[in-house]
Design a protein around this motif. Structure first.
Motif, PDB file in Angstrom:
ATOM      1  N   GLN A   1       4.017   7.845   2.391  1.00 17.47           N
ATOM      2  CA  GLN A   1       5.423   8.225   2.473  1.00 17.47           C
ATOM      3  C   GLN A   1       5.825   8.586   3.905  1.00 17.47           C
ATOM      4  O   GLN A   1       7.010   8.642   4.223  1.00 17.47           O
ATOM      5  CB  GLN A   1       5.710   9.394   1.531  1.00 17.47           C
ATOM      6  CG  GLN A   1       5.745   9.017   0.052  1.00 17.47           C
ATOM      7  CD  GLN A   1       4.380   8.669  -0.517  1.00 17.47           C
ATOM      8  OE1 GLN A   1       3.351   9.140  -0.021  1.00 17.47           O
ATOM      9  NE2 GLN A   1       4.362   7.868  -1.563  1.00 17.47           N
TER      10      GLN A   1
ATOM     11  N   TYR B   1       0.833  -1.217   0.000  1.00 15.47           N
ATOM     12  CA  TYR B   1       0.000   0.000   0.000  1.00 15.47           C
ATOM     13  C   TYR B   1       0.865   1.265   0.000  1.00 15.47           C
ATOM     14  O   TYR B   1       0.482   2.279   0.579  1.00 15.47           O
ATOM     15  CB  TYR B   1      -0.927   0.002   1.218  1.00 15.47           C
ATOM     16  CG  TYR B   1      -1.858  -1.196   1.268  1.00 15.47           C
ATOM     17  CD1 TYR B   1      -2.831  -1.385   0.296  1.00 15.47           C
ATOM     18  CD2 TYR B   1      -1.737  -2.145   2.289  1.00 15.47           C
ATOM     19  CE1 TYR B   1      -3.677  -2.492   0.347  1.00 15.47           C
ATOM     20  CE2 TYR B   1      -2.578  -3.241   2.345  1.00 15.47           C
ATOM     21  CZ  TYR B   1      -3.539  -3.415   1.370  1.00 15.47           C
ATOM     22  OH  TYR B   1      -4.378  -4.507   1.417  1.00 15.47           O
ATOM     23  N   ASP B   2       2.000   1.196  -0.653  1.00 19.00           N
ATOM     24  CA  ASP B   2       2.911   2.339  -0.663  1.00 19.00           C
ATOM     25  C   ASP B   2       2.541   3.393  -1.702  1.00 19.00           C
ATOM     26  O   ASP B   2       3.237   4.402  -1.830  1.00 19.00           O
ATOM     27  CB  ASP B   2       4.349   1.873  -0.898  1.00 19.00           C
ATOM     28  CG  ASP B   2       4.989   1.314   0.364  1.00 19.00           C
ATOM     29  OD1 ASP B   2       4.353   1.401   1.432  1.00 19.00           O
ATOM     30  OD2 ASP B   2       6.123   0.793   0.281  1.00 19.00           O
ATOM     31  N   GLN B   3       1.472   3.155  -2.435  1.00 17.18           N
ATOM     32  CA  GLN B   3       0.982   4.143  -3.383  1.00 17.18           C
ATOM     33  C   GLN B   3      -0.137   4.945  -2.719  1.00 17.18           C
ATOM     34  O   GLN B   3      -1.128   4.388  -2.275  1.00 17.18           O
ATOM     35  CB  GLN B   3       0.444   3.455  -4.647  1.00 17.18           C
ATOM     36  CG  GLN B   3      -0.063   4.402  -5.726  1.00 17.18           C
ATOM     37  CD  GLN B   3       1.060   5.205  -6.372  1.00 17.18           C
ATOM     38  OE1 GLN B   3       2.169   4.707  -6.524  1.00 17.18           O
ATOM     39  NE2 GLN B   3       0.776   6.447  -6.719  1.00 17.18           N
TER      40      GLN B   3
END
Length: 305
Positions: free
Chosen positions: A216, A160-162
């Protein structure tokens, strides 16, 4: 980078949490931007806070007003600012956390609220129950998160880094545009605690604002590791989920969703009872009476919303 942002904590009997997490917050955040609202604590919270914060940045309330009204009242005493970051007292922040959140909000004026990636303080490889990588609403009205579904949380493997559009951002670490917050009248105080941030984000979206995840930034929350229904506050979780549906679902949605929810929720209640948890059954019974009163009363929407 703007000078006008405020990190605002809401506290109730959290002296132990404050002594653990407040020094970390101060290490990574300008002291002049940190405020604490105290919900009439009866422990040593105020003594603890006065060791760390500027005295004028501690706002004591006369009564425990819960999360929604506590923030509404306390924010009235904070000097005008461009952004609020509402932060639980049991959250461990990381280096650069506030700079990145505020920079993101500055660069995206259509975003009314955002949240960082929330991971579990005690199981740091996994997402946290209260927000994970951003909240969603299942068609039947159940809130869930990217990285958490009901009581199960996922290991963070970068899936889920987007950053994406989400339905709601977690109140554990919630970055808000102040003018948007004031435009919709702040939190709905009828929620008292739990689900109030989902209602807030729903109303922000109704006004055309986007709600986004911003993975982020990562913070660590020492919160629930399973469903809070088994805790004394579980009644508010369940009741406020129904309040959310009564408030925001259309009549046609309510006609088919509410009966189905009753069947599912009662099945879940008996499941908890089978596992030896009596408290969820009591919560379901109380919510049943609440829904009956709600169904047979004329509900006039609050003109602020």
């Amino acid at each position: 980078m703007p000078s006008k942002f405020s990190v605002v904590l809401l506290n109730y009997n959290g002296a132990n949490r404050l002594s653990t997490f407040l020094p970390i917050l101060i290490e990574h955040t300008p002291l002049s931007n940190i405020y604490l609202i105290d919900n009439a604590s009866t422990d040593d919270s105020l003594s603890c806070v006065h060791q760390y914060l500027i005295p004028s940045h501690c706002i004591p309330l006369q009564f425990n007003k819960g999360y929604a009204a506590g923030y509404n009242r306390g924010l009235d005493h904070i000097p005008p600012t461009d952004y609020y970051i509402l932060l639980n007292t049991d959250v461990e922040v990381t280096a650069g956390w506030w700079q990145d959140l505020i920079s993101y909000m500055q660069a995206n004026p259509q975003v009314g609220a955002c949240q960082p990636k929330l991971k579990n303080f005690r199981k740091r490889t996994h997402f946290d129950y209260a927000g994970a990588a951003g909240g969603k609403i299942f068609r039947l009205g159940y809130p869930y998160c990217r990285g958490r579904f009901f009581g199960s949380t996922e290991e963070d493997k970068g899936q889920y880094d987007q950053g994406v559009e989400i339905s709601w951002a977690s109140g554990a670490c919630l970055c808000l545009r102040r003018d948007a917050f004031e435009e919709i009248g702040g939190f709905d105080e009828s929620f008292f605690m739990y689900v109030e941030e989902i209602d807030l984000c729903w109303r922000l979206k109704n006004k055309g604002y986007a709600i986004r995840s911003y993975p982020q930034v990562t913070v660590y929350h020492d919160g629930e590791i399973s469903s809070p229904l088994i805790h004394p506050r579980g009644y508010y979780v369940l009741r406020n989920n129904y309040l959310l549906m009564f408030k925001h679902f259309s009549t046609s949605q309510k006609l088919w969703i509410l009966p189905l929810r009753w069947i599912i929720d009662w099945a879940m209640a008996f499941g908890y009872l089978f596992l030896g948890h009596l408290r969820p059954m009591k919560s379901y019974l109380k919510v049943c009476l609440y829904c009956m009163r709600k169904s047979f009363s004329i509900h006039k929407p609050d003109p602020r919303y």
